[in-house]
Design a protein around this motif. Structure first.
Motif, PDB file in Angstrom:
ATOM      1  N   GLY A  69       0.949  -1.321  -0.066  1.00 31.30           N
ATOM      2  CA  GLY A  69       0.018   0.023  -0.185  1.00 31.30           C
ATOM      3  C   GLY A  69       0.663   1.260  -0.007  1.00 31.30           C
ATOM      4  N   GLU A  70       0.415   2.282  -0.767  1.00 30.62           N
ATOM      5  CA  GLU A  70       1.125   3.733  -0.758  1.00 30.62           C
ATOM      6  C   GLU A  70       0.939   4.289   0.697  1.00 30.62           C
ATOM      7  N   ASP A  71       0.331   3.962   1.417  1.00 30.09           N
ATOM      8  CA  ASP A  71       0.120   4.704   2.617  1.00 30.09           C
ATOM      9  C   ASP A  71       1.245   4.073   3.569  1.00 30.09           C
ATOM     10  N   LEU A  72       1.457   2.740   3.653  1.00 24.50           N
ATOM     11  CA  LEU A  72       2.643   2.130   4.175  1.00 24.50           C
ATOM     12  C   LEU A  72       3.969   2.520   3.860  1.00 24.50           C
TER      13      LEU A  72
ATOM     14  N   SER B 286      10.590 -24.875 -12.626  1.00 25.50           N
ATOM     15  CA  SER B 286       9.393 -24.191 -12.283  1.00 25.50           C
ATOM     16  C   SER B 286       9.335 -22.656 -12.320  1.00 25.50           C
ATOM     17  N   ILE B 287       8.185 -22.112 -12.002  1.00 22.32           N
ATOM     18  CA  ILE B 287       8.174 -20.521 -12.009  1.00 22.32           C
ATOM     19  C   ILE B 287       7.711 -20.358 -10.664  1.00 22.32           C
ATOM     20  N   MET B 288       8.529 -19.377 -10.112  1.00 23.46           N
ATOM     21  CA  MET B 288       7.873 -18.569  -8.750  1.00 23.46           C
ATOM     22  C   MET B 288       7.109 -17.372  -8.856  1.00 23.46           C
ATOM     23  N   LEU B 289       5.957 -17.240  -8.217  1.00 23.50           N
ATOM     24  CA  LEU B 289       5.213 -16.179  -8.255  1.00 23.50           C
ATOM     25  C   LEU B 289       5.405 -15.521  -6.825  1.00 23.50           C
ATOM     26  N   TRP B 290       5.804 -14.565  -6.437  1.00 25.17           N
ATOM     27  CA  TRP B 290       5.757 -13.734  -5.208  1.00 25.17           C
ATOM     28  C   TRP B 290       4.664 -12.524  -5.202  1.00 25.17           C
ATOM     29  N   VAL B 291       3.840 -12.846  -4.483  1.00 24.13           N
ATOM     30  CA  VAL B 291       2.402 -12.023  -4.429  1.00 24.13           C
ATOM     31  C   VAL B 291       2.725 -10.602  -3.567  1.00 24.13           C
ATOM     32  N   ASN B 292       2.267  -9.651  -3.972  1.00 23.45           N
ATOM     33  CA  ASN B 292       2.142  -8.544  -3.098  1.00 23.45           C
ATOM     34  C   ASN B 292       0.753  -7.765  -3.547  1.00 23.45           C
ATOM     35  N   MET B 293       0.671  -6.574  -2.752  1.00 20.25           N
ATOM     36  CA  MET B 293      -0.561  -5.842  -2.899  1.00 20.25           C
ATOM     37  C   MET B 293      -0.873  -5.428  -4.196  1.00 20.25           C
ATOM     38  N   SER B 294       0.167  -4.971  -5.091  1.00 22.37           N
ATOM     39  CA  SER B 294      -0.036  -4.417  -6.520  1.00 22.37           C
ATOM     40  C   SER B 294      -0.507  -5.457  -7.621  1.00 22.37           C
TER      41      SER B 294
ATOM     42  N   GLU C  81      -0.953  -4.895  15.043  1.00 21.00           N
ATOM     43  CA  GLU C  81      -1.504  -6.432  14.763  1.00 21.00           C
ATOM     44  C   GLU C  81      -2.426  -6.064  13.936  1.00 21.00           C
ATOM     45  N   GLU C  82      -3.291  -5.432  14.171  1.00 27.46           N
ATOM     46  CA  GLU C  82      -4.807  -5.227  13.278  1.00 27.46           C
ATOM     47  C   GLU C  82      -4.104  -4.910  11.829  1.00 27.46           C
ATOM     48  N   GLY C  83      -3.124  -4.092  11.551  1.00 27.73           N
ATOM     49  CA  GLY C  83      -2.993  -3.702  10.064  1.00 27.73           C
ATOM     50  C   GLY C  83      -2.428  -4.865   9.332  1.00 27.73           C
ATOM     51  N   TYR C  84      -1.026  -5.507  10.114  1.00 31.37           N
ATOM     52  CA  TYR C  84      -0.509  -6.763   9.456  1.00 31.37           C
ATOM     53  C   TYR C  84      -1.524  -7.909   9.252  1.00 31.37           C
ATOM     54  N   LEU C  85      -2.517  -8.078  10.176  1.00 35.83           N
ATOM     55  CA  LEU C  85      -3.526  -8.901   9.800  1.00 35.83           C
ATOM     56  C   LEU C  85      -4.308  -8.630   8.553  1.00 35.83           C
ATOM     57  N   ARG C  86      -4.624  -7.283   8.400  1.00 34.73           N
ATOM     58  CA  ARG C  86      -5.570  -6.730   7.276  1.00 34.73           C
ATOM     59  C   ARG C  86      -4.672  -6.932   5.897  1.00 34.73           C
ATOM     60  N   ILE C  87      -3.424  -6.631   5.867  1.00 35.46           N
ATOM     61  CA  ILE C  87      -2.529  -6.710   4.855  1.00 35.46           C
ATOM     62  C   ILE C  87      -2.378  -8.205   4.296  1.00 35.46           C
ATOM     63  N   PHE C  88      -1.916  -9.093   5.492  1.00 30.17           N
ATOM     64  CA  PHE C  88      -1.588 -10.281   5.035  1.00 30.17           C
ATOM     65  C   PHE C  88      -2.730 -11.192   4.573  1.00 30.17           C
ATOM     66  N   SER C  89      -4.042 -10.809   5.115  1.00 29.93           N
ATOM     67  CA  SER C  89      -5.135 -11.377   4.839  1.00 29.93           C
ATOM     68  C   SER C  89      -5.428 -10.862   3.326  1.00 29.93           C
ATOM     69  N   ALA C  90      -5.449  -9.881   2.865  1.00 33.88           N
ATOM     70  CA  ALA C  90      -5.809  -9.586   1.620  1.00 33.88           C
ATOM     71  C   ALA C  90      -4.709 -10.214   0.485  1.00 33.88           C
TER      72      ALA C  90
ATOM     73  N   GLY D 118       8.249  -7.460   7.117  1.00 30.54           N
ATOM     74  CA  GLY D 118       7.987  -6.309   8.308  1.00 30.54           C
ATOM     75  C   GLY D 118       7.652  -5.025   7.502  1.00 30.54           C
ATOM     76  N   TYR D 119       7.851  -4.932   6.161  1.00 29.32           N
ATOM     77  CA  TYR D 119       7.694  -3.739   5.462  1.00 29.32           C
ATOM     78  C   TYR D 119       8.311  -2.726   5.706  1.00 29.32           C
ATOM     79  N   ALA D 120       9.667  -2.791   6.515  1.00 25.40           N
ATOM     80  CA  ALA D 120      10.496  -1.860   6.599  1.00 25.40           C
ATOM     81  C   ALA D 120      11.352  -1.522   5.393  1.00 25.40           C
ATOM     82  N   ASN D 121      12.145  -0.386   5.113  1.00 21.98           N
ATOM     83  CA  ASN D 121      12.835  -0.222   4.052  1.00 21.98           C
ATOM     84  C   ASN D 121      14.104  -1.182   4.415  1.00 21.98           C
ATOM     85  N   LYS D 122      14.628  -1.304   3.170  1.00 20.29           N
ATOM     86  CA  LYS D 122      15.775  -2.268   3.052  1.00 20.29           C
ATOM     87  C   LYS D 122      16.984  -2.146   4.149  1.00 20.29           C
TER      88      LYS D 122
END
Ligand SMILES: Cc1ncc(COP(=O)(O)O)c(C=O)c1O
Length: 417
Positions: free
Chosen positions: A43-46, A374-382, A305-314, A247-251
């Motif tokens: 997410g852009e907000d994150l 094989s092919i690996m797919l790595w999912v994110n919100m985009s 915790e609420e936010g992590y649950l929300r983004i991981f669920s999506a 954890g979604y911190a910068n590298k």
């Protein structure tokens, strides 16, 4: 093109910036909706929170976090404590910040080596036993620290070969580990079984939670069948956990977690006989930006915790839809039971790399892997709005490959930087 000449004259920032923008133009956008290579976008907000916090502390040197910048010292205590609690650590556990998963692994191995000198001395070169899928950072650690890495040959059922690991234990073994989950296949190793080997032989047990440390506790709360993997498993002495992944911190930030603070004595390097004073650090790097730590603290507080649950669920739902769609295509097969947000699929009776070539021609960027091809797919919100488009193109490409209309552009699989 190489241009190693030091510019003799100064330039304006505008000129430098436009040169950089031109150079950047051909790079793959890191969170493009058609990029299914590893990226952490939720997410852009994150992203704005992480970047703003990062910029606040960009120039502060985190080596002085215990002296000049107590706020950074507090952030370090806080992120360590938050993760210890999330990972069922016992009272008296401890941790420290490193610059990435590889550094956390090297430091965990170094801590184990020093611990073993006192607690499990060996006559020969100390050995560490790792599953077939363990990250190459363990080999890097072995190389740097003078240890032998005994890597298993196979992954039966896509997980660590526990029987082979038990059989590999010898007089020189000091450490054993499992991944939660490993990068290949994405299914968590049987940590309880590996820890049982460690307990039986008095070995150091490490869990590489670089991928799963942040994500698995939340996946479990979302009802996913995640096996035991953290400090709740008796015998687990250390964990590596990357905050710059899920954890979604910068590298530039990961954690070395120890089940007992007393073990820190084996991790630290302290040097007293230096005219500038005592020099003591927990990890490899000396000077480092405070930005990654600040971004981790900010993101963890912003999401809670609420936010992590929300983004991981999506993102779990995106992964489910993709996996279900792949499985519906005749001849394609999902590998393993992936616990995080990446998964692999292979082809039963045609060339999966031809499929990758065909998908790349349609603008989809994914990762090739081997054993099996094989092919690996790595999912994110985009990818949220792209699932149907991806599957539509995949169906068309598979039909073309079956009909002999597409061949693999190359058969190479390369993972280098
Ligand atoms: C399971 C696992 N461990 C360790 C690492 C190394 O992490 P880093 O690239 O941050 O050094 C990775 C990287 O992908 C990984 O997937």
């Amino acid at each position: 093109m190489r241009n190693s000449r030091f510019p003799p004259l100064s330039k304006s920032w505008e000129d430098v910036e436009s040169e950089m923008k031109a150079a950047h133009r051909d790079d793959m956008p890191w969170c493009d909706a058609r990029n299914l290579k590893p990226a952490y976008f939720a997410g852009e907000d994150l992203l704005a929170v992480a970047n703003n916090a990062y910029n606040m502390y960009l120039a502060e040197n985190a080596i002085f976090s215990r002296t000049a910048y107590p706020s950074l010292g507090q952030y370090e205590n806080d992120v360590v404590d938050m993760m210890l609690a999330l990972l069922s650590a016992p009272e008296g556990a401890a941790g420290s910040v490193s610059g990435g998963g590889t550094e956390s692994i090297i430091m965990s191995v170094k801590t184990a080596r020093e611990w073993a000198r006192e607690n499990r001395p060996t006559a020969g070169t100390p050995e560490i036993i790792v599953p077939h899928t363990a990250h190459p950072a363990f080999d890097k650690a072995g190389h740097m620290l003078g240890l032998k890495v005994v890597r298993m040959a196979k992954s039966p059922g896509w997980r660590a070969d526990v029987a082979a690991m038990a059989a590999a234990v010898g007089d020189n073994t000091i450490m054993i580990m499992g991944s939660a989950p490993p990068y290949p296949y994405g299914e968590t190793d049987p940590i309880e079984d590996i820890a049982a080997i460690a307990r039986a032989h008095g070995l150091w047990m490490h869990v590489d939670g670089c991928i799963g440390g942040c994500i698995l506790p939340f996946m479990r709360r979302l009802g996913e069948p995640v096996p035991e993997f953290d400090f709740a498993v008796p015998g687990v002495m250390s964990m590596s956990v990357d905050l710059h992944k899920f954890g979604y911190a910068n590298k530039g930030i990961s954690l070395v977690l120890l089940h007992d603070k007393a073990l820190e004595a084996h991790q630290h390097t302290s040097f007293g006989d230096w005219p500038a004073g005592v020099y003591s650090t927990a990890n490899i790097t000396g000077s480092r930006s405070g930005g990654p730590l600040a971004s981790a603290w900010a993101v963890m507080n912003y999401l809670g915790e609420e936010g992590y649950l929300r983004i991981f669920s999506a993102q779990r739902d995106i992964k489910r839809r993709l996996m279900a769609g792949v499985e519906e295509i005749d001849g394609l097969e999902i590998i393993a039971r992936p616990h995080a947000l990446h998964f692999y699929f292979t082809a039963r009776d045609f060339d999966i790399f031809a499929v990758e070539t065909g998908m790349a021609a349609k603008g989809w960027s994914a990762t090739r892997a081997e054993q099996p091809d094989s092919i690996m797919l790595w999912v994110n919100m985009s990818h949220q709005e792209e699932v149907e488009n991806y599957l539509r193109d995949l169906r068309a490409v598979v039909a073309d490959v079956r009909a002999g209309r597409i061949e693999a552009a190359t058969d190479s699989v390369v993972y280098v930087t």
